[in-house]
Scaffold this motif. Structure first.
Motif, short mmCIF file in Angstrom:
data_model
loop_
_atom_site.label_atom_id
_atom_site.label_comp_id
_atom_site.label_asym_id
_atom_site.label_seq_id
_atom_site.Cartn_x
_atom_site.Cartn_y
_atom_site.Cartn_z
N GLN A 5 0.85 -1.18 0.00
CA GLN A 5 0.00 0.00 0.00
C GLN A 5 0.90 1.24 0.00
O GLN A 5 1.84 1.32 0.79
CB GLN A 5 -0.86 -0.04 1.27
CG GLN A 5 -1.94 1.00 1.32
CD GLN A 5 -2.68 0.98 2.66
OE1 GLN A 5 -2.46 0.10 3.51
NE2 GLN A 5 -3.54 1.95 2.87
N VAL A 8 1.19 4.99 0.97
CA VAL A 8 0.47 5.86 1.92
C VAL A 8 1.03 7.27 1.86
O VAL A 8 2.21 7.49 2.14
CB VAL A 8 0.60 5.29 3.35
CG1 VAL A 8 -0.06 6.22 4.36
CG2 VAL A 8 0.03 3.89 3.45
N TRP A 9 0.21 8.22 1.49
CA TRP A 9 0.61 9.64 1.46
C TRP A 9 0.82 10.14 2.89
O TRP A 9 0.11 9.72 3.81
CB TRP A 9 -0.46 10.46 0.72
CG TRP A 9 -0.16 11.91 0.54
CD1 TRP A 9 -0.94 12.96 0.95
CD2 TRP A 9 0.97 12.51 -0.12
NE1 TRP A 9 -0.36 14.15 0.59
CE2 TRP A 9 0.82 13.92 -0.07
CE3 TRP A 9 2.11 11.99 -0.75
CZ2 TRP A 9 1.75 14.81 -0.61
CZ3 TRP A 9 3.04 12.87 -1.29
CH2 TRP A 9 2.85 14.26 -1.21
N HIS A 10 1.81 10.97 3.07
CA HIS A 10 2.23 11.35 4.43
C HIS A 10 1.15 12.05 5.24
O HIS A 10 1.26 12.16 6.45
CB HIS A 10 3.47 12.25 4.36
CG HIS A 10 3.18 13.62 3.83
ND1 HIS A 10 3.36 14.76 4.58
CD2 HIS A 10 2.67 14.02 2.65
CE1 HIS A 10 3.00 15.81 3.86
NE2 HIS A 10 2.60 15.39 2.69
N LYS A 11 0.08 12.52 4.58
CA LYS A 11 -0.99 13.17 5.35
C LYS A 11 -2.05 12.18 5.82
O LYS A 11 -2.94 12.55 6.58
CB LYS A 11 -1.65 14.26 4.49
CG LYS A 11 -0.74 15.46 4.33
CD LYS A 11 -1.45 16.64 3.69
CE LYS A 11 -0.54 17.85 3.70
NZ LYS A 11 -1.04 18.93 2.85
N ASP A 12 -1.93 10.93 5.35
CA ASP A 12 -2.93 9.92 5.70
C ASP A 12 -2.47 9.13 6.93
O ASP A 12 -1.91 8.04 6.81
CB ASP A 12 -3.15 8.94 4.54
CG ASP A 12 -3.68 9.67 3.32
OD1 ASP A 12 -4.29 10.74 3.50
OD2 ASP A 12 -3.48 9.17 2.20
N ASP A 45 -4.28 7.68 8.94
CA ASP A 45 -5.20 6.58 9.21
C ASP A 45 -5.10 5.54 8.10
O ASP A 45 -5.95 5.46 7.25
CB ASP A 45 -6.63 7.15 9.31
CG ASP A 45 -7.63 6.08 9.65
OD1 ASP A 45 -7.22 5.08 10.27
OD2 ASP A 45 -8.81 6.24 9.29
N PHE A 46 -4.01 4.74 8.13
CA PHE A 46 -3.89 3.72 7.08
C PHE A 46 -4.09 2.32 7.67
O PHE A 46 -4.08 2.15 8.89
CB PHE A 46 -2.54 3.85 6.34
CG PHE A 46 -1.31 3.72 7.20
CD1 PHE A 46 -0.83 4.80 7.93
CD2 PHE A 46 -0.62 2.51 7.27
CE1 PHE A 46 0.32 4.69 8.70
CE2 PHE A 46 0.53 2.39 8.04
CZ PHE A 46 0.99 3.48 8.77
N VAL A 84 1.59 11.41 9.47
CA VAL A 84 1.69 9.95 9.42
C VAL A 84 2.75 9.42 10.39
O VAL A 84 2.64 8.29 10.88
CB VAL A 84 1.99 9.50 7.97
CG1 VAL A 84 3.46 9.73 7.61
CG2 VAL A 84 1.61 8.06 7.74
N GLU A 89 1.71 8.17 13.83
CA GLU A 89 1.12 6.83 13.74
C GLU A 89 2.22 5.77 13.57
O GLU A 89 2.17 4.71 14.19
CB GLU A 89 0.12 6.80 12.57
CG GLU A 89 -0.56 5.47 12.35
CD GLU A 89 -1.50 5.07 13.50
OE1 GLU A 89 -1.85 5.95 14.30
OE2 GLU A 89 -1.83 3.88 13.59
#
Lengths: 80, 229
Positions: B30, B32-36, B38-39, B68, B71
């Motif tokens: 996956q 994952v863009w650094h602003k997400d 919630d992955f 991110v 997290e």
């Protein structure tokens, strides 16, 4: 209020850029430079007017982002 | 096995890791863009190389504070394996997941070539398919890879077996001559204390296929797949 922050490498941390500056100054004929250390200068314009609170906030900024305290020291000058 | 590759603005090895993982996993990681922040729950998180945020302030300093990463730190602390390569290693040091800091190379030059690494141990999820003491060929490409930690920290790393790789010569010897950037004790990669986080400057993902000139990087990804599937 203006906050002026100097970030410098800690004593004992090798500064290869400072060394290069030192050597180049020597090669330009500037004798007598015992050591050159390179650092960063950051100037912030902050809304806070209370000096103690400003120092506390800027210290937190240095600890969290502006300096890497593994290798760097910082000093803060405040000016109204 | 599920894996996530975190993509920062300025990452440029994210696709290389994606291809290396796809090859070893047989499925898609996956991205994952650094602003997400919630992955999905994943078994492995990769922080890729590159020049995130243009290396502003210090390499990795801005990325370490991106949404991110909170997290990633929380999951790493729960035991999820995290692999940071090159700029990813710099980000790991900046957010404190591994000790030390990466400074400007001691010769001030950007070093971009294949070199050799000594694998220190093969009892981690990252290195099971290498041999302890094996000498492998892996590319590096960095300007700020000069590993530093204070004397106490260095002793702790050595005593706890947290050194993952050392820069070596082709014949396996480890000395000043085989040190490309001034790193203390020729350190090219380190683990956190629990051994589930690995930061390293060299790029195993760039040498995973014969067509690219070698496969010494592949056992790392195969090790992870074998351990985490």
């Amino acid at each position: 209020m203006k906050a002026r922050i100097h970030v410098t490498l800690k004593n004992g941390v090798l500064d290869p850029q400072g060394k290069a500056i030192e050597h180049t100054l020597g090669s330009l004929g500037f004798d007598g430079v015992n050591e050159a250390r390179q650092g960063k200068f950051i100037e912030l314009d902050i809304a806070e007017t209370d000096e103690a609170k400003a120092r506390e906030t800027v210290t937190a900024m240095c600890e969290k982002l502006l300096a890497n305290t593994v290798i760097e020291n910082y000093s803060i000058d405040l000016e109204q | 096995m599920k894996a996530a590759v975190i993509v920062f603005p300025g990452s440029n090895c994210d696709r290389d890791i994606q291809v290396a993982l796809r090859q070893s996993m047989g499925s898609e990681p996956q991205m994952v863009w650094h602003k997400d922040a919630d992955f999905d729950d994943v078994d492995l998180i990769c922080l890729p190389g590159g020049f995130s945020y243009g290396d502003y302030l210090r390499c990795g300093a801005m990325s370490a504070k991106s949404p991110v990463m909170k997290e990633v730190v929380a999951r790493a602390n729960k035991g999820v394996p995290v692999l940071g390569i090159c700029n990813g290693f710099q980000i790991l040091t900046e957010c404190g997941l591994v000790p030390g800091a990466l400074m400007r190379n001691s010769n001030l030059k950007f070093v971009c070539r294949d070199l050799h690494l000594k694998v220190e141990r093969n009892d981690t999820v990252f290195t099971k398919q290498y041999q302890a003491g094996q000498n492998i060929r892996i590319p590096v490409a960095h300007h700020d890879g000069n590993y530093f930690v204070d004397a106490e920290g260095l002793k702790a790393l050595e005593d706890n077996g947290q050194v993952a790789f050392r820069y070596s010569a082709e014949d396996g010897s480890v000395n000043d001559h085989s040190n490309p950037n001034g790193s203390l004790n020729n350190i090219a990669g380190v683990y956190n204390a629990k051994g589930n986080v690995l930061g390293m400057m060299p790029h195993p993902e760039r040498l995973c296929e014969d067509v690219l000139g070698g496969t010494d990087g592949r056992p790392m990804f195969d090790s992870l797949v074998a351990a985490l599937s």
